[in-house]
Scaffold this motif. Structure first.
Motif, PDB file in Angstrom:
ATOM      1  N   ASN A 324       0.852  -1.188   0.000  1.00 53.37           N
ATOM      2  CA  ASN A 324       0.000   0.000   0.000  1.00 53.37           C
ATOM      3  C   ASN A 324       0.890   1.240   0.000  1.00 53.37           C
ATOM      4  O   ASN A 324       1.518   1.566   1.013  1.00 53.37           O
ATOM      5  CB  ASN A 324      -0.912  -0.001   1.221  1.00 53.37           C
ATOM      6  CG  ASN A 324      -1.933  -1.125   1.178  1.00 53.37           C
ATOM      7  OD1 ASN A 324      -2.234  -1.648   0.108  1.00 53.37           O
ATOM      8  ND2 ASN A 324      -2.459  -1.498   2.330  1.00 53.37           N
ATOM      9  N   THR A 325       0.909   1.943  -1.123  1.00 50.76           N
ATOM     10  CA  THR A 325       1.837   3.058  -1.259  1.00 50.76           C
ATOM     11  C   THR A 325       1.462   3.915  -2.464  1.00 50.76           C
ATOM     12  O   THR A 325       0.374   3.763  -3.037  1.00 50.76           O
ATOM     13  CB  THR A 325       3.286   2.515  -1.376  1.00 50.76           C
ATOM     14  OG1 THR A 325       4.208   3.582  -1.199  1.00 50.76           O
ATOM     15  CG2 THR A 325       3.527   1.814  -2.700  1.00 50.76           C
ATOM     16  N   THR A 361       0.514  -0.458   8.338  1.00 50.70           N
ATOM     17  CA  THR A 361       0.862   0.087   7.030  1.00 50.70           C
ATOM     18  C   THR A 361      -0.170   1.144   6.625  1.00 50.70           C
ATOM     19  O   THR A 361      -1.301   1.124   7.101  1.00 50.70           O
ATOM     20  CB  THR A 361       0.903  -1.014   5.956  1.00 50.70           C
ATOM     21  OG1 THR A 361      -0.352  -1.682   5.922  1.00 50.70           O
ATOM     22  CG2 THR A 361       2.023  -2.006   6.245  1.00 50.70           C
ATOM     23  N   PRO A 362       0.193   2.067   5.750  1.00 53.94           N
ATOM     24  CA  PRO A 362      -0.737   3.136   5.355  1.00 53.94           C
ATOM     25  C   PRO A 362      -1.826   2.629   4.418  1.00 53.94           C
ATOM     26  O   PRO A 362      -1.755   1.509   3.914  1.00 53.94           O
ATOM     27  CB  PRO A 362       0.176   4.138   4.647  1.00 53.94           C
ATOM     28  CG  PRO A 362       1.287   3.306   4.098  1.00 53.94           C
ATOM     29  CD  PRO A 362       1.518   2.230   5.124  1.00 53.94           C
ATOM     30  N   HIS A 363      -2.817   3.491   4.178  1.00 56.30           N
ATOM     31  CA  HIS A 363      -3.920   3.178   3.264  1.00 56.30           C
ATOM     32  C   HIS A 363      -4.171   4.387   2.372  1.00 56.30           C
ATOM     33  O   HIS A 363      -5.229   5.027   2.431  1.00 56.30           O
ATOM     34  CB  HIS A 363      -5.189   2.819   4.045  1.00 56.30           C
ATOM     35  CG  HIS A 363      -5.038   1.626   4.935  1.00 56.30           C
ATOM     36  ND1 HIS A 363      -4.507   1.722   6.203  1.00 56.30           N
ATOM     37  CD2 HIS A 363      -5.317   0.314   4.729  1.00 56.30           C
ATOM     38  CE1 HIS A 363      -4.487   0.504   6.744  1.00 56.30           C
ATOM     39  NE2 HIS A 363      -4.962  -0.351   5.873  1.00 56.30           N
ATOM     40  N   PRO A 364      -3.220   4.743   1.499  1.00 54.92           N
ATOM     41  CA  PRO A 364      -3.375   5.939   0.671  1.00 54.92           C
ATOM     42  C   PRO A 364      -4.489   5.789  -0.351  1.00 54.92           C
ATOM     43  O   PRO A 364      -4.709   4.722  -0.892  1.00 54.92           O
ATOM     44  CB  PRO A 364      -2.006   6.082  -0.005  1.00 54.92           C
ATOM     45  CG  PRO A 364      -1.441   4.693  -0.011  1.00 54.92           C
ATOM     46  CD  PRO A 364      -1.942   4.055   1.252  1.00 54.92           C
ATOM     47  N   PHE A 365      -5.157   6.881  -0.584  1.00 54.19           N
ATOM     48  CA  PHE A 365      -6.291   6.883  -1.516  1.00 54.19           C
ATOM     49  C   PHE A 365      -6.106   8.026  -2.523  1.00 54.19           C
ATOM     50  O   PHE A 365      -5.510   7.854  -3.565  1.00 54.19           O
ATOM     51  CB  PHE A 365      -7.596   7.012  -0.729  1.00 54.19           C
ATOM     52  CG  PHE A 365      -8.808   6.540  -1.464  1.00 54.19           C
ATOM     53  CD1 PHE A 365      -9.541   5.459  -1.009  1.00 54.19           C
ATOM     54  CD2 PHE A 365      -9.254   7.185  -2.613  1.00 54.19           C
ATOM     55  CE1 PHE A 365     -10.681   5.017  -1.682  1.00 54.19           C
ATOM     56  CE2 PHE A 365     -10.380   6.762  -3.302  1.00 54.19           C
ATOM     57  CZ  PHE A 365     -11.097   5.680  -2.837  1.00 54.19           C
ATOM     58  N   GLY A 366      -6.619   9.219  -2.230  1.00 59.25           N
ATOM     59  CA  GLY A 366      -6.479  10.346  -3.143  1.00 59.25           C
ATOM     60  C   GLY A 366      -5.123  11.021  -3.010  1.00 59.25           C
ATOM     61  O   GLY A 366      -4.527  11.056  -1.933  1.00 59.25           O
ATOM     62  N   VAL A 377      -1.493  13.586   0.375  1.00 57.05           N
ATOM     63  CA  VAL A 377      -2.025  12.226   0.261  1.00 57.05           C
ATOM     64  C   VAL A 377      -3.149  12.048   1.273  1.00 57.05           C
ATOM     65  O   VAL A 377      -2.977  12.308   2.465  1.00 57.05           O
ATOM     66  CB  VAL A 377      -0.929  11.173   0.513  1.00 57.05           C
ATOM     67  CG1 VAL A 377      -1.523   9.763   0.447  1.00 57.05           C
ATOM     68  CG2 VAL A 377       0.218  11.328  -0.483  1.00 57.05           C
ATOM     69  N   ALA A 378      -4.311  11.609   0.791  1.00 55.60           N
ATOM     70  CA  ALA A 378      -5.436  11.291   1.672  1.00 55.60           C
ATOM     71  C   ALA A 378      -5.360   9.815   2.044  1.00 55.60           C
ATOM     72  O   ALA A 378      -5.428   8.946   1.181  1.00 55.60           O
ATOM     73  CB  ALA A 378      -6.756  11.592   0.980  1.00 55.60           C
ATOM     74  N   ASP A 379      -5.185   9.543   3.329  1.00 56.87           N
ATOM     75  CA  ASP A 379      -5.121   8.175   3.836  1.00 56.87           C
ATOM     76  C   ASP A 379      -6.445   7.862   4.515  1.00 56.87           C
ATOM     77  O   ASP A 379      -6.871   8.578   5.421  1.00 56.87           O
ATOM     78  CB  ASP A 379      -3.957   8.036   4.830  1.00 56.87           C
ATOM     79  CG  ASP A 379      -3.690   6.605   5.241  1.00 56.87           C
ATOM     80  OD1 ASP A 379      -4.625   5.944   5.742  1.00 56.87           O
ATOM     81  OD2 ASP A 379      -2.545   6.143   5.101  1.00 56.87           O
ATOM     82  N   GLU A 380      -7.096   6.760   4.091  1.00 54.28           N
ATOM     83  CA  GLU A 380      -8.442   6.476   4.600  1.00 54.28           C
ATOM     84  C   GLU A 380      -8.458   5.655   5.880  1.00 54.28           C
ATOM     85  O   GLU A 380      -9.514   5.462   6.488  1.00 54.28           O
ATOM     86  CB  GLU A 380      -9.268   5.761   3.542  1.00 54.28           C
ATOM     87  CG  GLU A 380      -8.809   4.365   3.204  1.00 54.28           C
ATOM     88  CD  GLU A 380      -9.790   3.639   2.287  1.00 54.28           C
ATOM     89  OE1 GLU A 380     -10.997   3.907   2.370  1.00 54.28           O
ATOM     90  OE2 GLU A 380      -9.335   2.801   1.496  1.00 54.28           O
ATOM     91  N   GLY A 381      -7.303   5.139   6.328  1.00 52.75           N
ATOM     92  CA  GLY A 381      -7.306   4.252   7.484  1.00 52.75           C
ATOM     93  C   GLY A 381      -7.811   2.875   7.105  1.00 52.75           C
ATOM     94  O   GLY A 381      -8.220   2.627   5.970  1.00 52.75           O
ATOM     95  N   SER A 382      -7.813   1.971   8.059  1.00 55.03           N
ATOM     96  CA  SER A 382      -8.209   0.590   7.770  1.00 55.03           C
ATOM     97  C   SER A 382      -9.716   0.386   7.815  1.00 55.03           C
ATOM     98  O   SER A 382     -10.226  -0.623   7.330  1.00 55.03           O
ATOM     99  CB  SER A 382      -7.553  -0.360   8.772  1.00 55.03           C
ATOM    100  OG  SER A 382      -8.192  -0.276  10.027  1.00 55.03           O
TER     101      SER A 382
END
Length: 548
Positions: A324-325, A361-366, A377-382
């Motif tokens: 996830n990157t 680990t991160p959860h990058p989205f937008g 970077v927008a990270d949405e979480g798990s």
């Protein structure tokens, strides 16, 4: 000035004034034809559609003989939504007495676009895209509650947006895990896919915000899963991001995954074929970083997508495989063409390289570039409750990265004032009287604007923990914005995180979900017309003074 296709722009004071005049003169009548307003934020959303099944009735398209409805056909069957239709997608052990549930459960729902004032949150226009498409003889819907769908990206001319959907009608079950027409059947389908819904094309929609004109191109990409984002390159080609597969995989599924290249208007074949009309332009494999190979197709399970300085970027933030990157697709300054050697896919220097199966680990989205050395970077979480308890998983936030000596370094993360916080969403219409306690877990789609005062405005859609409905994508969420000082770096983290707080522009009601956000820009012709008008007005004023 650098400009990214995902709506990075700034207006000088004179240009801003000209733009305003141009909108008043020309763009507004055009926008009214499409019921949307150029220059405002554009937000995509969808609302749950009741498919009409009853309590205890077997759900069609579920695993053979096992699917039953554990709640009424409405979105919620109790005022607190503890009894809800989403229990159908839970494991049988989580819903005693059901005898097994539909792990593919979801319903198709309509696509709504709204123009939103970026300062006040006031809705200035709206367009029911599904209804508009139907008027043209087209079927175009999204899937509820697929949280990763309906990202919006602005075309290079700033006037249109692109997004993905399904070639189907509303109220259909389990479409997001269905096969596609060109990848279906015993020979060409995917072994082990438990979804028996009719094969359904995925598609790329391009909507002119001013006129409401809609183009739609179908594809066999993302069979067994969902297309998430589409963007039009400066070369006139669509690039799409998504995931494929809902079973044991196959060579066709691998070829239908990841980043796809689609020519507008080149609709996919509807007959199962060894060449079903997909065009994957490159794939990442964790063996590139020295790891043992896993499910190869899932390494390219992408979510976000953007183009900056003629370079294509994608994010991966879900699934138990891969990394996830943030990825660069192809070489810098050159959009992939899908011809010749395979397109290289690489992790941006400094970004996460740990496996998705690792802890925290991160959860990058937008993603959105403010310039060539500042990336948000927008990270949405798990989406799990453990994000706020034992920390075995990780909550999200709005991250700012700064490029230093060729490496992207995290300066700070905004959103501490809203991530982990709960609020009450209420129902409207048939869900009036229903309330739902929602906890923000991070952010999904993202866009921004560079301002003349040295700040950036960041507009993003929240993600939720998903602890009440059991499906984070089904929970209502918010559209929010932040104002960040562009010059701030790691040394300013304390100031930024304590003063740059979230402002809510829109809150979804129960049964509604906000998905994408974009910033279309006024038409360039409006500027010229406005300048001409200013000149004409100036001449008229001089004549008036002379006559007086």
């Amino acid at each position: 000035m650098h400009k990214s296709i995902n709506s990075s722009f700034k207006l000088r004071p004179l240009a801003a004034a000209v733009a305003i005049i141009g909108i008043n003169m020309m763009a507004v009548p055009l926008a009214q034809a499409g019921s949307l307003n150029l220059g405002d934020l554009l937000v995509s959303s969808t609302t749950y559609v009741d498919p009409g099944f009853g309590v205890g009735a077997a759900l069609p398209n579920s695993k053979s003989g096992s699917g039953v409805a554990s709640a009424a056909s409405g979105f919620c069957n109790s005022s607190d939504c503890v009894n809800n239709v989403w229990n159908n997608s839970l494991a049988s052990s989580a819903v005693p007495g059901t005898g097994g549930n539909d792990g593919n459960f979801g319903t198709t729902s309509g696509i709504m676009l709204r123009s939103v004032n970026a300062n006040t949150g006031a809705v200035t226009g709206s367009l029911d895209v599904t209804a508009a498409a139907a008027a043209q003889g087209l079927n175009l819907v999204t899937s509820f509650a697929s949280k990763s769908e309906l990202a919006l990206n602005v075309t290079p001319d700033g006037r249109s947006v692109t997004f993905m959907g399904y070639n189907n009608t509303t109220g259909r079950l389990d479409v997001s895990n269905s096969a596609t027409p060109g990848i279906s059947g015993a020979t060409y389908g995917e072994p082990g896919n438990t979804d028996t819904a009719n094969p359904t094309f995925r598609g790329v929609a391009q909507l002119n915000v001013a006129t409401g004109a809609l183009q739609y191109t179908t594809t066999n990409a993302y069979a067994g899963n969902n297309g998430r984002a589409a963007i039009l390159g400066s070369n006139g080609l669509y690039y799409t991001a998504g995931n494929a597969g809902n079973g044991n995989g196959s060579s066709l599924i691998t070829g239908a995954n990841g980043i796809q290249l689609i020519t507008p208007g080149s609709n996919a074949p509807s007959t199962p074929s060894a060449t079903p009309g997909t065009n994957a332009i490159g794939a990442f494999n964790i063996t590139q970083l020295g790891y043992t190979a896993d499910k190869t197709a899932k390494d390219s399970n992408y979510r976000g997508l953007t183009v900056f300085n003629n370079t294509l970027y994608a994010t991966k933030g879900s699934g138990g495989n891969g990394i996830n990157t943030i990825y660069q697709i192809g070489t810098a300054g050159s959009l992939p063409t899908g011809t010749g050697a395979a397109t290289p896919v690489t992790v941006l220097p400094g970004m996460n390289t740990s496996l998705a199966s690792a802890t925290n680990t991160p959860h990058p989205f937008g993603i959105w570039f403010a310039n060539d050395h500042t990336l948000y970077v927008a990270d949405e979480g798990s989406g799990k409750a453990t994000d706020f308890t034992d920390k075995s998983t990780k909550a999200g936030g709005l991250q700012k990265y700064v490029l230093q000596n060729g490496t992207w370094n995290l300066a700070y993360t905004l959103g501490g004032d809203i991530v982990g916080q709960s609020y009450t969403a209420t129902g409207q219409g048939s869900l009036a009287g229903i309330s739902l306690n929602v906890t923000t877990d991070g952010f999904r789609n993202l866009t921004g604007r560079v301002n003349d005062d040295g700040t950036v405005s960041l507009f993003t859609v929240t993600s939720t923990e998903g602890s009440v409905l059991g499906d984070a994508g089904a929970e209502p969420n918010k559209l929010v914005y932040f104002t960040d000082n562009l010059s701030y770096g790691a040394a300013d983290a304390s100031t930024a995180t304590s003063t740059e707080l979230a402002t809510t522009l829109m809150t979804a009601s129960v049964g509604e979900a906000i998905r994408g956000v974009a910033l279309p820009v006024p038409e360039p012709e409006s500027y010229a017309l406005a300048l001409m008008s200013l000149g004409i007005l100036g001449v008229a004023a001089k004549r008036q003074r002379r006559q007086g």
